[in-house]
Design an enzyme around this catalytic site. Structure first.
Site, PDB file in Angstrom:
ATOM      1  CE  LYS A 110      35.894 -66.663 -28.252  1.00 17.73           C
ATOM      2  NZ  LYS A 110      36.909 -66.487 -29.273  1.00 17.73           N
ATOM      3  CG  HIS A 165      25.216 -59.462 -14.040  1.00 21.56           C
ATOM      4  ND1 HIS A 165      24.200 -58.545 -13.919  1.00 21.56           N
ATOM      5  CD2 HIS A 165      24.641 -60.577 -14.523  1.00 21.56           C
ATOM      6  CE1 HIS A 165      23.064 -59.079 -14.319  1.00 21.56           C
ATOM      7  NE2 HIS A 165      23.305 -60.322 -14.693  1.00 21.56           N
TER       8      HIS A 165
END
Length: 144
Positions: free
Chosen positions: A114, A60
């Site tokens: 991140k 996703h």
């Protein structure tokens, strides 16, 4: 079909059945990349997938979120950029605004919050770099 709706699609691209693409006009698929079955490319903002990169089944890529500090939870969108020669393994989740460096491998079911560096194997929740990825171009040619 993707090109008709505004996606930029390179040569020899494979998009498997049951892939969900929210806004094809925000999608760029580079040469020889693959998007596996059941992947969700939630492209409220730009999604760029580099050359020879694989997005595995059930992954996703989400470019939208909401500002929970404000009344009404206004939409925030940020692009996702995935470099060349990457592999995003099965059921991974890539947050808005993330860049995944060239040659990076994201382990199955990782949650990427991140940016990930070039040529690293990364995994976990949250995803973190684990070790360098050594690319041996002729590895398979020498074993057969």
């Amino acid at each position: 079909m993707l090109r008709i709706f505004g996606a930029k699609v390179g040569k020899q691209v494979r998009v498997y059945p049951k892939v969900k693409i929210w806004a094809p006009w925000n999608l760029e698929l580079s040469d020889q990349c693959t998007v596996g079955p059941g992947a969700n490319l939630y492209s409220q903002d730009k999604i760029f997938i580099g050359k020879r990169t694989t997005i595995s089944q059930g992954s996703h890529l989400c470019t939208g979120t909401h500002d929970y500090t404000l009344t009404g939870f206004p939409l925030i969108t940020k692009p996702i950029i995935i470099g060349n020669n990457c592999w995003v393994a099965a059921d991974s989740f890539i947050h808005p605004g993330i860049s995944i460096g060239e040659g990076c491998v994201i382990g199955a079911r990782s949650v990427v919050t991140k940016d990930m560096p070039d040529w690293m194997v990364c995994s976990g929740f949250p995803c973190k770099p684990i070790k360098k990825r050594i690319f041996e171009e002729n590895k398979f040619l020498n074993t057969h």
